[in-house]
Design a protein around this motif. Structure first.
Motif, PDB file in Angstrom:
ATOM      1  N   ILE A 140       0.846  -1.195   0.000  1.00 25.30           N
ATOM      2  CA  ILE A 140       0.000   0.000   0.000  1.00 25.30           C
ATOM      3  C   ILE A 140       0.882   1.246   0.000  1.00 25.30           C
ATOM      4  N   ASP A 141       2.156   1.105   0.414  1.00 27.40           N
ATOM      5  CA  ASP A 141       3.030   2.277   0.574  1.00 27.40           C
ATOM      6  C   ASP A 141       3.471   2.885  -0.759  1.00 27.40           C
ATOM      7  N   ASN A 142       3.384   2.090  -1.835  1.00 25.68           N
ATOM      8  CA  ASN A 142       3.769   2.542  -3.182  1.00 25.68           C
ATOM      9  C   ASN A 142       5.254   2.883  -3.287  1.00 25.68           C
ATOM     10  N   ALA A 235       1.781  11.690   7.537  1.00 27.70           N
ATOM     11  CA  ALA A 235       2.297  10.343   7.257  1.00 27.70           C
ATOM     12  C   ALA A 235       2.933   9.809   8.536  1.00 27.70           C
ATOM     13  N   GLU A 236       2.769   8.513   8.790  1.00 27.82           N
ATOM     14  CA  GLU A 236       3.324   7.940  10.030  1.00 27.82           C
ATOM     15  C   GLU A 236       4.838   8.145  10.131  1.00 27.82           C
ATOM     16  N   GLY A 237       5.491   8.304   8.984  1.00 28.86           N
ATOM     17  CA  GLY A 237       6.953   8.457   8.985  1.00 28.86           C
ATOM     18  C   GLY A 237       7.412   9.906   8.944  1.00 28.86           C
ATOM     19  N   GLN A 287      -6.501   0.800   6.437  1.00 28.88           N
ATOM     20  CA  GLN A 287      -6.052   1.117   5.073  1.00 28.88           C
ATOM     21  C   GLN A 287      -5.655  -0.131   4.298  1.00 28.88           C
ATOM     22  N   ARG A 288      -5.376  -1.218   5.004  1.00 31.74           N
ATOM     23  CA  ARG A 288      -4.964  -2.452   4.313  1.00 31.74           C
ATOM     24  C   ARG A 288      -6.114  -3.433   4.131  1.00 31.74           C
ATOM     25  N   GLY A 289      -7.258  -3.136   4.798  1.00 33.36           N
ATOM     26  CA  GLY A 289      -8.357  -4.097   4.760  1.00 33.36           C
ATOM     27  C   GLY A 289      -9.333  -3.810   3.651  1.00 33.36           C
TER      28      GLY A 289
HETATM   29  O1  F6P Z   1       4.308  -1.661   4.529  1.00 33.95           O
HETATM   30  C1  F6P Z   1       2.936  -1.647   4.754  1.00 33.95           C
HETATM   31  C2  F6P Z   1       2.621  -1.152   6.141  1.00 33.95           C
HETATM   32  O2  F6P Z   1       1.210  -1.154   6.301  1.00 33.95           O
HETATM   33  C3  F6P Z   1       3.224   0.217   6.490  1.00 33.95           C
HETATM   34  O3  F6P Z   1       2.499   1.267   5.908  1.00 33.95           O
HETATM   35  C4  F6P Z   1       3.204   0.159   7.979  1.00 33.95           C
HETATM   36  O4  F6P Z   1       4.189   0.989   8.555  1.00 33.95           O
HETATM   37  C5  F6P Z   1       3.507  -1.282   8.267  1.00 33.95           C
HETATM   38  O5  F6P Z   1       3.184  -2.019   7.099  1.00 33.95           O
HETATM   39  C6  F6P Z   1       2.769  -1.870   9.429  1.00 33.95           C
HETATM   40  O6  F6P Z   1       3.238  -3.148   9.618  1.00 33.95           O
HETATM   41  P1  F6P Z   1       2.542  -4.210  10.590  1.00 33.95           P
HETATM   42  O7  F6P Z   1       1.334  -4.744   9.863  1.00 33.95           O
HETATM   43  O8  F6P Z   1       3.593  -5.223  10.782  1.00 33.95           O
HETATM   44  O9  F6P Z   1       2.141  -3.475  11.835  1.00 33.95           O
END
Ligand code: F6P
Length: 361
Positions: A140-142, A235-237, A287-289
C-alpha cells in the motif's frame, strides 16, 4: 521457445495489501489455461518448508476471490529468515537448503513470489541460489523501486480520502484541527495523494521534515480569512526538522521499528501553539483491509497474467512492473535494497503548494 514449465508455486509474503487475491487468481487461471499446474504455498516461504503448508490450486479454488482483501494463502512478515535454522516436522534445517530441497521435491519448475521489499529481497537471494522465479510487487506504501505503482496503494488512498471527507464536517462543526495519521512507512505517497484528494490544508510527509511553527502559522491564516477549521494529514513516517520519527516499538533483530504516534504528537503540539482544540485519528490497518478498488483489481490481474507470461518465456530473476501503458519486467537486482520516495519536484507537490497546502517547511 518450447514451454517446459509444467508446475509452478505461488506465494504471498510481507504485510497484506488489497489485490493479493486478484494476483493469485490471475496466476492460477492463466497458468491453468496454458497447461501449467499451480501449487499454492502458505505463509510465504513457509509453504516450501513445512510439507503440510501447500495445496494445489485450480480455477475452482480461486473463483470469487477477485474482490476479496487479504490473501487466501496467508502471509508472514519476519525480517531476515536466512539467519536462523528452522524447525520442521522432519527435523531442523538450514533455511535456504530446506527451501531449495522442498522446491525440488514438490516438482516445481518456477515460483511466483508476490510481496514487498522484504519478500522481493528474499526472492532475489533464492534466484541467485538457482530457483527460477518472478516477483510481483505489492504494497500500500507505493514505495517499491522500479514500478510506477503497486496494487493496494489505490485502495489505501481511497479509504484515507473517504476518511478525510468524513472528518471535514465534524472539523467544521466544532471549528477544530483534525489530524489524520496515515500509513506509508518512510514514504509520503499515501499522505500526499489522499491529502490532495481529500482537500487537506496541511500535508506532512517523511520526505519534507516539518516545522510546527510554520504549520501553526498556516492554521492561524486560515482562521483569519474565516475557515476556522483545518485538516492536517500526517504520514506515520513524518518527522520534525532535526527531530526523529515517532515509534511505538524499536527495531529488534531483523525486524524494523514500528512507526506510530506522529498524529498524536502533531495534534498536541498544534493545540498548544494555536490554542485551538485538536483531535487526531489513526487510520492504521483499516487502510490495508477491505475490497480492492477496480484500479487495484485490474493492476493485480495484469501483474499476475504478466508473471505467468514471463515464467513461460523463461525470463527469471525479474519483477513485473507498471510502466504505463505497459506491464514490463525489471531485474530484481535493480529493485532490492532501494526505496521509491516522493520526489521533491513531483508535480503534485508543486500543485498542492500552489493551492495553498502547507508542507510545514
Ligand atoms: O508496509 C505496509 C505497512 O502497512 C506500512 O504502511 C506500515 O508501517 C507497516 O506495514 C505496518 O506493519 P505491521 O502490519 O507489521 O504493523
Amino acid at each position: 521457445m518450447k514451454n517446459t514449465v509444467k508446475k509452478i508455486g505461488v506465494l504471498t509474503g510481507g504485510g497484506d495489501a488489497p489485490g493479493l487475491n486478484a494476483v493469485i487468481r490471475a496466476v492460477v487461471k492463466s497458468a491453468y489455461n496454458s497447461g501449467v499446474a499451480v501449487l499454492g504455498l502458505e505463509d510465504s516461504f513457509d509453504g516450501l518448508i513445512h510439507p503440510e503448508k501447500s495445496r494445489p490450486l485450480s480455477p475452482r479454488d480461486v473463483t470469487g476471490i477477485l474482490r476479496l482483501g487479504g490473501t487466501i494463502l496467508g502471509t508472514v512478515n519476519r525480517g531476515d529468515p536466512f539467519l536462523e535454522p528452522i524447525e520442521t516436522s522432519e527435523g531442523t534445517f538450514n533455511y535456504a537448503d530446506r527451501v531449495i530441497d522442498m522446491f525440488k521435491r514438490a516438482g516445481l519448475d518456477a515460483l511466483i513470489c508476490i510481496g514487498g521489499d522484504g519478500t522481493l529481497a528474499i526472492s532475489h537471494e533464492f534466484s541467485k541460489r538457482g530457483i527460477p522465479l518472478v516477483g510481483v510487487p505489492k504494497t500500500i506504501d507505493n514505495d517499491i523501486m522500479g514500478t510506477n505503482s503497486s496494487f493496494g496503494f489505490d485502495t489505501a488512498v481511497s479509504f484515507a480520502t473517504e476518511s478525510i471527507d468524513r472528518l471535514h464536517s465534524t472539523a467544521e462543526a466544532h471549528r477544530r484541527i483534525m489530524v489524520v495519521e496515515v500509513m506509508g512507512r518512510n514514504a509520503g505517497w499515501i499522505a500526499l495523494h489522499s491529502g490532495v484528494a481529500g482537500g487537506a490544508d496541511v500535508i506532512l510527509i517523511p520526505e519534507i521534515p516539518y516545522d510546527l511553527d510554520k504549520v501553526a502559522e498556516c492554521i492561524r491564516a486560515r482562521d483569519a480569512w474565516g475557515a476556522r477549521f483545518s485538516i492536517v494529514v500526517v504520514a506515520e513516517g513524518a518527522k520534525p526538522k532535526g527531530g526523529k520519527v515517532s515509534v511505538v516499538a524499536e527495531a529488534h533483530g531483523a525486524s524494523p521499528e514500528r512507526l506510530g504516534g506522529a498524529g498524536m504528537y502533531v495534534a498536541n503540539e498544534l493545540e498548544a501553539r494555536t490554542g485551538k482544540e485538536s483531535r487526531f485519528v489513526v487510520l492504521g490497518h483499516l487502510q490495508r483491509g477491505g475490497a480492492p478498488t477496480p484500479f487495484d483489481r485490474t493492476l493485480a490481474t495484469r501483474f499476475g497474467g504478466k508473471a505467468v507470461e514471463l515464467v513461460l518465456a523463461g525470463q527469471f530473476d525479474v519483477m513485473v512492473a507498471n510502466h504505463p501503458p505497459d506491464i514490463v519486467a525489471v531485474p530484481l537486482a535493480d529493485v532490492v535494497g532501494k526505496q521509491r520516495l516522493v520526489p521533491l519536484d513531483y508535480d503534485l507537490v508543486h500543485t498542492a503548494r500552489r493551492l495553498g497546502v502547507s508542507f510545514g517547511d
